[in-house]
Design an enzyme around this catalytic site. Structure first.
Site, PDB file in Angstrom:
ATOM      1  N   GLY A  51       3.483  41.216  29.934  1.00 15.24           N
ATOM      2  CA  GLY A  51       3.750  40.525  31.192  1.00 15.24           C
ATOM      3  C   GLY A  51       2.458  40.280  31.925  1.00 15.24           C
ATOM      4  O   GLY A  51       1.437  40.910  31.608  1.00 15.24           O
ATOM      5  N   CYS A  78       1.932  46.047  25.252  1.00 13.14           N
ATOM      6  CA  CYS A  78       1.004  45.710  26.337  1.00 13.14           C
ATOM      7  C   CYS A  78       1.558  46.177  27.689  1.00 13.14           C
ATOM      8  O   CYS A  78       1.661  47.373  27.921  1.00 13.14           O
ATOM      9  CB  CYS A  78       0.698  44.218  26.301  1.00 13.14           C
ATOM     10  SG  CYS A  78      -0.767  43.777  27.227  1.00 13.14           S
ATOM     11  N   TYR A  79       1.958  45.270  28.555  1.00 13.81           N
ATOM     12  CA  TYR A  79       2.539  45.694  29.839  1.00 13.81           C
ATOM     13  C   TYR A  79       3.702  46.659  29.596  1.00 13.81           C
ATOM     14  O   TYR A  79       3.874  47.638  30.319  1.00 13.81           O
ATOM     15  CB  TYR A  79       3.031  44.466  30.616  1.00 13.81           C
ATOM     16  CG  TYR A  79       3.675  44.801  31.943  1.00 13.81           C
ATOM     17  CD1 TYR A  79       2.903  44.982  33.092  1.00 13.81           C
ATOM     18  CD2 TYR A  79       5.064  44.953  32.049  1.00 13.81           C
ATOM     19  CE1 TYR A  79       3.491  45.306  34.311  1.00 13.81           C
ATOM     20  CE2 TYR A  79       5.657  45.280  33.266  1.00 13.81           C
ATOM     21  CZ  TYR A  79       4.872  45.446  34.389  1.00 13.81           C
ATOM     22  OH  TYR A  79       5.453  45.771  35.587  1.00 13.81           O
ATOM     23  N   HIS A 165      -0.983  42.812  20.848  1.00 12.92           N
ATOM     24  CA  HIS A 165       0.208  41.976  20.622  1.00 12.92           C
ATOM     25  C   HIS A 165       0.459  41.811  19.123  1.00 12.92           C
ATOM     26  O   HIS A 165      -0.115  40.918  18.497  1.00 12.92           O
ATOM     27  CB  HIS A 165       0.013  40.601  21.274  1.00 12.92           C
ATOM     28  CG  HIS A 165       0.092  40.663  22.762  1.00 12.92           C
ATOM     29  ND1 HIS A 165       1.283  40.592  23.443  1.00 12.92           N
ATOM     30  CD2 HIS A 165      -0.872  40.827  23.705  1.00 12.92           C
ATOM     31  CE1 HIS A 165       1.061  40.696  24.736  1.00 12.92           C
ATOM     32  NE2 HIS A 165      -0.251  40.840  24.924  1.00 12.92           N
ATOM     33  N   GLU A 167       2.882  40.533  17.707  1.00 16.46           N
ATOM     34  CA  GLU A 167       3.697  39.350  17.417  1.00 16.46           C
ATOM     35  C   GLU A 167       2.886  38.076  17.185  1.00 16.46           C
ATOM     36  O   GLU A 167       3.396  37.124  16.616  1.00 16.46           O
ATOM     37  CB  GLU A 167       4.715  39.126  18.547  1.00 16.46           C
ATOM     38  CG  GLU A 167       4.133  38.700  19.903  1.00 16.46           C
ATOM     39  CD  GLU A 167       3.664  39.857  20.782  1.00 16.46           C
ATOM     40  OE1 GLU A 167       3.472  40.969  20.245  1.00 16.46           O
ATOM     41  OE2 GLU A 167       3.464  39.664  21.990  1.00 16.46           O
ATOM     42  N   SER A 219      22.112  12.063  17.100  1.00 13.03           N
ATOM     43  CA  SER A 219      20.908  11.322  17.483  1.00 13.03           C
ATOM     44  C   SER A 219      20.046  11.005  16.271  1.00 13.03           C
ATOM     45  O   SER A 219      19.150  10.175  16.344  1.00 13.03           O
ATOM     46  CB  SER A 219      20.090  12.147  18.474  1.00 13.03           C
ATOM     47  OG  SER A 219      19.439  13.202  17.787  1.00 13.03           O
ATOM     48  N   GLY A 220      20.294  11.716  15.180  1.00 13.71           N
ATOM     49  CA  GLY A 220      19.443  11.520  14.006  1.00 13.71           C
ATOM     50  C   GLY A 220      18.392  12.598  13.880  1.00 13.71           C
ATOM     51  O   GLY A 220      17.702  12.696  12.877  1.00 13.71           O
ATOM     52  N   GLY A 221      18.265  13.417  14.910  1.00 14.06           N
ATOM     53  CA  GLY A 221      17.316  14.528  14.856  1.00 14.06           C
ATOM     54  C   GLY A 221      17.911  15.706  14.101  1.00 14.06           C
ATOM     55  O   GLY A 221      19.085  15.683  13.727  1.00 14.06           O
ATOM     56  N   VAL A 222      17.087  16.743  13.927  1.00 10.31           N
ATOM     57  CA  VAL A 222      17.532  17.865  13.094  1.00 10.31           C
ATOM     58  C   VAL A 222      18.659  18.669  13.752  1.00 10.31           C
ATOM     59  O   VAL A 222      19.583  19.129  13.079  1.00 10.31           O
ATOM     60  CB  VAL A 222      16.340  18.762  12.672  1.00 10.31           C
ATOM     61  CG1 VAL A 222      15.680  19.412  13.870  1.00 10.31           C
ATOM     62  CG2 VAL A 222      16.767  19.823  11.688  1.00 10.31           C
ATOM     63  N   ASP A 223      18.628  18.801  15.097  1.00 13.68           N
ATOM     64  CA  ASP A 223      19.649  19.630  15.753  1.00 13.68           C
ATOM     65  C   ASP A 223      21.041  19.020  15.628  1.00 13.68           C
ATOM     66  O   ASP A 223      21.988  19.682  15.181  1.00 13.68           O
ATOM     67  CB  ASP A 223      19.323  19.828  17.241  1.00 13.68           C
ATOM     68  CG  ASP A 223      17.970  20.463  17.448  1.00 13.68           C
ATOM     69  OD1 ASP A 223      17.425  21.010  16.470  1.00 13.68           O
ATOM     70  OD2 ASP A 223      17.449  20.413  18.569  1.00 13.68           O
ATOM     71  N   SER A 224      21.172  17.765  16.030  1.00 20.47           N
ATOM     72  CA  SER A 224      22.516  17.178  16.004  1.00 20.47           C
ATOM     73  C   SER A 224      22.982  16.954  14.564  1.00 20.47           C
ATOM     74  O   SER A 224      24.172  17.047  14.272  1.00 20.47           O
ATOM     75  CB  SER A 224      22.574  15.882  16.816  1.00 20.47           C
ATOM     76  OG  SER A 224      21.779  14.881  16.250  1.00 20.47           O
ATOM     77  N   LYS A 371      14.428  26.905  16.845  1.00 25.96           N
ATOM     78  CA  LYS A 371      14.268  25.649  16.103  1.00 25.96           C
ATOM     79  C   LYS A 371      14.023  25.883  14.603  1.00 25.96           C
ATOM     80  O   LYS A 371      14.606  25.207  13.763  1.00 25.96           O
ATOM     81  CB  LYS A 371      13.098  24.866  16.701  1.00 25.96           C
ATOM     82  CG  LYS A 371      12.985  23.459  16.203  1.00 25.96           C
ATOM     83  CD  LYS A 371      13.864  22.559  17.012  1.00 25.96           C
ATOM     84  CE  LYS A 371      13.725  21.115  16.605  1.00 25.96           C
ATOM     85  NZ  LYS A 371      14.540  20.251  17.472  1.00 25.96           N
TER      86      LYS A 371
END
Ligand code: XMP
Length: 515
Positions: A51, A78-79, A165, A167, A219-224, A371
């Site tokens: 943080g 960390c924090y 960190h 990560e 929409s043609g994108g990966v999500d939809s 994503k």
């Protein structure tokens, strides 16, 4: 399941993703989550994020001290580690030497949390405070040149802290450390797999929807597209996919999308040709925000009309992802004003984003996913790479890449130029070298000469960027022969263009799109 309590770190999401990469489910929750709430969730481990504050700052975020009595393993980062030390009776003070950037981790105890982490591993540090006195029961696992207690543990209570960190990608061995915590300390099982997710999501959607009808705006994108595949698997013909063609897509894309879905995926798409309506809405509009708003409003209007025509529907499917639902700590403090500011400044300008008051109940089976997990899911459901790894494309499409007024003529010019950009990149096998690569049409004209003729025509801006998430971006050092080929072809083949320039601005201070 593991819980990450977020203290306003820019890396909290990243911790969640790293844990999920070990095939264990994780969620980010606000640091305000009480011990009682955590008990209900019953996580196998808790991670306290980093943080921006110092634990001694006035109003610095603290966690519920009852968390220490739950008997659940905790890793403070960390924090998070400093908070653990402070709340358990140790001391944290401003370090004599702040440590930012890479540091060599010198390991004192190579077992437990640091199993398989090499002595001397590079770890990413970013702290101004340090632990000066450890709470009772703790010992040092590792140190760095400047930080005597870089990793600490109370083995008995399974409380761990790291000053660095683990990560971030620059921390070599960070993922091994995370795996140790997840598997050896928290005793988790690898249950977060794509197959398990599909099975559960299909079961949940079926239970929720039954044989009622669901509408999805494609929409043609990966999500939809992934959502369409998942819902098709779950409920088959109870799903209606609607694709609204606003006339601002790239050359050939609407046709390609409908053909792919209809002929190859055997998922029916209701195609709505609304090109003229959208063009009429942006006629004479030069202000980018007005343009975006008009397109957004028109999208909702068309969507409402068409859903009435094709309906009635009981549910609307939305491709909401996990970053949109994370309960963020919201604890960043602006160093200049002292005011709290949001952790992330997000641009929410998706034309597919429908208002909340539409009379639909929502189905959002992707709301637990990041994503990259959606991409994995799409792939495993059979979505082709051309959609899974498609460059991001803004909802308002080419309309925000034609600066100033959008006209049919300018759309044709930009579409042709953009097509050449894509083609030259594709034939060189360079599509995935860029986060995005596209053309922008400017509303000014310049003088040129072709043959013996003077020309007075528009310039095209070529914009190629690299990025991790679209929040920041660097302009791509594209090879000269690619730039040359694109420039030659556009000037020779696209009527109305006599000049190509390359955008060498990063984000910030520029944005990726020009409007
Ligand atoms: P900017 O231009 O803000 O863009 O640097 C960051 C990323 O977001 C995309 N973008 C959009 N995506 N609807 C979207 O779905 C939009 O209205 C929109 N505007 C920008 C942009 O292409 C880049 O990837």
């Amino acid at each position: 399941m593991l819980v990450i309590l977020d203290f306003g770190s820019q890396y909290s999401e990243l911790i969640a993703r790293r844990i999920r990469e070990t095939e264990v489910y994780s969620e980010v929750l606000s640091y305000r989550t009480t011990a009682e709430q955590l008990k209900q969730l019953n996580p196998q481990g808790i991670i306290l994020s980093g943080g921006p504050n110092s634990v001694y700052d006035q109003g610095a975020p603290h966690c519920d001290p009852e968390i220490w009595n739950l008997g659940i393993p905790v890793l403070g980062v960390c924090y998070g580690m400093q908070l653990m030390v402070q709340q358990l009776g140790g001391q944290v003070e401003r370090a004599t030497r702040a440590e930012y950037g890479k540091a060599s981790l010198l390991i004192d105890d190579p077992t437990d949390l640091l199993t398989n982490v090499e002595d001397g591993s590079t770890m990413w540090m970013s702290h101004g405070d340090s632990v000066t006195q450890m709470p009772a029961g703790f010992e040092v696992l590792a140190h760095t040149e400047n930080t005597p207690s870089a990793a600490i543990a109370d083995h008995q209570r399974k409380f761990y802290g790291v000053q660095f960190h683990p990560e971030v990608v620059h921390s070599i061995g960070g993922q091994a450390l995370i795996r140790n915590f997840v598997y050896h300390i928290c005793d988790c099982q690898p249950t977060w797999t794509t197959e398990a997710f599909i099975e559960e999501a299909v079961r949940e959607v079926r239970a929720k929807v039954g044989d009622r009808r669901v509408l999805l705006a494609l929409s043609g994108g990966v999500d939809s597209s992934t959502l369409a595949f998942l819902l098709n698997k779950a409920i088959g013909d109870k799903l209606t996919c609607m694709f609204i063609d606003q006339g601002f897509m790239r050359k050939g894309e609407p046709e390609r999308l409908v053909k792919l879905f209809e002929e190859e995926f055997h998922i029916h798409v209701s195609y709505v040709n609304a090109r003229d309506r959208f063009l009429a809405k942006v006629e004479g509009v030069t202000d980018p925000e007005v343009k975006r708003k008009r397109i957004g409003h028109e999208f909702i209007r068309v969507f409402e009309e068409e859903s009435r025509r094709l309906g009635p529907f009981d549910y609307l499917a939305q491709g909401t992802l996990y970053p949109d639902v994370i309960e963020s700590a919201d604890t960043n403090v602006d160093p200049k004003t002292g005011e709290r500011v949001a952790v992330k400044i997000k641009s929410h300008h998706n034309v597919g984003g429908l208002p909340k008051d539409l009379q639909f109940k929502l189905v959002e089976p992707l709301r637990k996913l990041f994503k990259d997990e959606v991409r994995k899911l799409g792939r495993s459901l059979g979505l082709p790479e051309e959609i899974v790894r498609r460059h991001p494309f803004p909802g308002p499409g080419l309309a925000i890449r034609i600066l100033g007024e959008v006209t049919a003529e300018k759309l044709n010019i930009l579409r042709d130029a953009d097509y050449i950009v894509r083609e030259e990149i594709r034939i060189r096998g360079m599509y995935h070298d860029f986060w995005q690569a596209f053309a922008v049409l400017l509303p000014v004209r310049s003088v040129g000469v072709m043959g013996d003729q003077r020309t007075y025509a528009y310039p095209i801006v070529l914009r190629c960027v690299s990025s991790e998430d679209g929040m920041t971006a660097d302009w791509s050092r594209a090879p000269y022969d690619l730039l040359e080929a694109i420039s030659n072809r556009i000037v020779n083949e696209v009527k109305g263009v006599n000049r190509v320039v390359y955008d060498i601005t990063s984000k910030p201070p520029g944005t990726i799109e020009w409007e």
